[in-house]
Design a protein around this motif. Structure first.
Motif, short mmCIF file in Angstrom:
data_model
loop_
_atom_site.label_atom_id
_atom_site.label_comp_id
_atom_site.label_asym_id
_atom_site.label_seq_id
_atom_site.Cartn_x
_atom_site.Cartn_y
_atom_site.Cartn_z
N PRO A 123 30.25 72.83 45.56
CA PRO A 123 30.69 71.62 44.87
C PRO A 123 31.80 70.93 45.67
N GLY A 124 31.65 69.64 45.90
CA GLY A 124 32.60 68.90 46.70
C GLY A 124 32.35 68.99 48.19
N GLY A 125 31.37 69.81 48.60
CA GLY A 125 31.03 69.93 50.01
C GLY A 125 30.43 68.65 50.56
N VAL A 126 30.45 68.52 51.88
CA VAL A 126 30.08 67.29 52.56
C VAL A 126 28.80 67.48 53.35
N VAL A 127 27.92 66.48 53.29
CA VAL A 127 26.78 66.40 54.19
C VAL A 127 26.96 65.16 55.05
N ALA A 128 26.79 65.31 56.37
CA ALA A 128 26.94 64.20 57.30
C ALA A 128 25.71 64.13 58.19
N GLU A 129 25.16 62.94 58.29
CA GLU A 129 23.94 62.71 59.06
C GLU A 129 24.18 61.55 60.02
N TRP A 130 23.79 61.72 61.27
CA TRP A 130 23.98 60.62 62.21
C TRP A 130 22.88 60.61 63.28
N GLY A 131 22.82 59.48 63.95
CA GLY A 131 21.86 59.30 65.03
C GLY A 131 22.34 58.21 65.97
N TYR A 132 21.55 57.93 66.99
CA TYR A 132 21.93 56.87 67.91
C TYR A 132 20.71 56.03 68.29
N GLY A 133 20.95 54.75 68.44
CA GLY A 133 19.89 53.82 68.72
C GLY A 133 19.61 53.68 70.20
N LEU A 134 18.82 52.65 70.52
CA LEU A 134 18.38 52.45 71.89
C LEU A 134 19.57 52.13 72.80
N VAL A 135 19.60 52.79 73.93
CA VAL A 135 20.69 52.62 74.89
C VAL A 135 20.77 51.18 75.38
N GLN A 136 22.00 50.73 75.60
CA GLN A 136 22.27 49.41 76.14
C GLN A 136 22.85 49.56 77.55
N VAL A 137 22.25 48.84 78.50
CA VAL A 137 22.66 48.97 79.90
C VAL A 137 23.23 47.68 80.46
N GLY A 138 22.71 46.56 80.02
CA GLY A 138 23.18 45.28 80.53
C GLY A 138 22.06 44.26 80.44
N GLY A 228 20.72 49.27 90.99
CA GLY A 228 21.58 49.24 92.15
C GLY A 228 22.09 50.62 92.52
N PRO A 229 22.81 50.74 93.62
CA PRO A 229 23.31 52.05 94.05
C PRO A 229 24.45 52.52 93.16
N GLY A 230 24.61 53.83 93.11
CA GLY A 230 25.73 54.39 92.36
C GLY A 230 25.52 54.36 90.87
N GLU A 231 26.61 54.53 90.14
CA GLU A 231 26.56 54.62 88.69
C GLU A 231 26.92 53.27 88.06
N ARG A 232 26.47 53.09 86.81
CA ARG A 232 26.85 51.91 86.07
C ARG A 232 27.09 52.30 84.62
N PRO A 233 27.88 51.52 83.88
CA PRO A 233 28.18 51.87 82.49
C PRO A 233 26.99 51.64 81.58
N ILE A 234 26.80 52.56 80.64
CA ILE A 234 25.78 52.42 79.60
C ILE A 234 26.43 52.74 78.27
N GLU A 235 25.77 52.34 77.18
CA GLU A 235 26.33 52.58 75.85
C GLU A 235 25.22 52.90 74.85
N PHE A 236 25.43 53.96 74.07
CA PHE A 236 24.54 54.31 72.97
C PHE A 236 25.25 53.97 71.66
N PRO A 237 24.65 53.14 70.80
CA PRO A 237 25.25 52.88 69.48
C PRO A 237 24.96 54.04 68.53
#
Length: 246
Positions: A123-138, A228-237
């Protein structure tokens, strides 16, 4: 309907190339759990969430349908891994202070899973559910990735996958004190790393089994050129919801 297993065959790729979750998510979640004795990480995969919970709970139970995935999980003295369906577990009633599900809820039989959650939470315990959408690159790469995701791969996604796109809005959540939150996972990836991430998709594995070749190769040359060469920033919502047992 049992939980679907779509990740055993790519367990090693999954362990290496799938993201973990931001510290801000746990900073939002953990202070809302009244006790930190026992937690259950359902559909733990390779144990990413379970390992974080182990730093805050006396005991963590971590389950998954896939023994191949569990074999990739690092051991901890206070984490017990075992194969189990999400909807039917070996745990006693009112056993857990927290139940978590990360990027897996859409594969479950929701009515049976919610009943199991109500049985297992204190009683009073927590359930948490999450996920992530399609990656954004640019702007130059997002259209190519979107077309691969929703066009080329569309026939190979299970219908369950589309619950991710609407952030679980159609999946029932019969708990009280419901909260929702959003976060972002930001990384620096090379084109090679990103292409290997795509190979963890269940649709890509299904395509390859049916056709005998890797569908990621269909976009690899163009994606690498645009990247392109090297790394670039990406983001997952990342989207999350939290509720309590009355």
């Amino acid at each position: 309907m049992p939980t679907l297993d779509r990740f055993s065959s790519q367990a090693e790729l999954y362990a290496r190339y799938r993201i973990d979750y931001p510290a801000e998510l746990y900073q939002w979640l953990l202070p809302q759990v009244p006790q930190h004795e026992r937690a259950w990480d359902c559909a733990t995969g390779n144990g990413q969430v379970a390992l974080v919970l182990a730093e805050h709970f006396q005991q963590v139970e971590a389950t998954d349908l896939s023994t191949s995935q569990l074999a990739q999980a690092p051991s901890r003295s206070n984490v017990t891994y075992q194969p189990s369906a999400a909807e039917h577990t070996p745990f006693p009633e009112s056993y857990f202070d927290l139940i978590t599900v990360a990027q897996a809820l859409h594969w479950f039989d929701m009515e049976a899973f919610n009943e199991e959650v109500r049985r297992l939470l204190r009683p009073g315990g927590v359930v948490a559910e999450w996920g992530y959408g399609l990656v954004q690159v640019g702007p130059e790469l997002n259209p190519l990735i979107r077309e691969f995701y929703a066009g080329t791969m569309r026939p190979y996604w299970d219908e369950n996958r589309w619950h991710i796109d609407d952030e679980y809005a159609r999946l029932p959540f019969p708990f009280v004190g419901v909260q929702q939150a959003r976060f972002a996972v930001r990384r620096q990836w090379s084109a090679e790393w990103f292409l290997n991430y795509l190979r963890t998709w269940s649709s890509v594995v299904k395509y390859e089994k049916q056709h005998g070749h890797d569908p990621v190769s269909l976009i690899a040359e163009e994606l690498t050129r645009l990247w392109g060469p090297g790394e670039r920033p990406i983001e997952f919502p990342v989207f999350a919801r939290l509720g309590r047992k009355e």
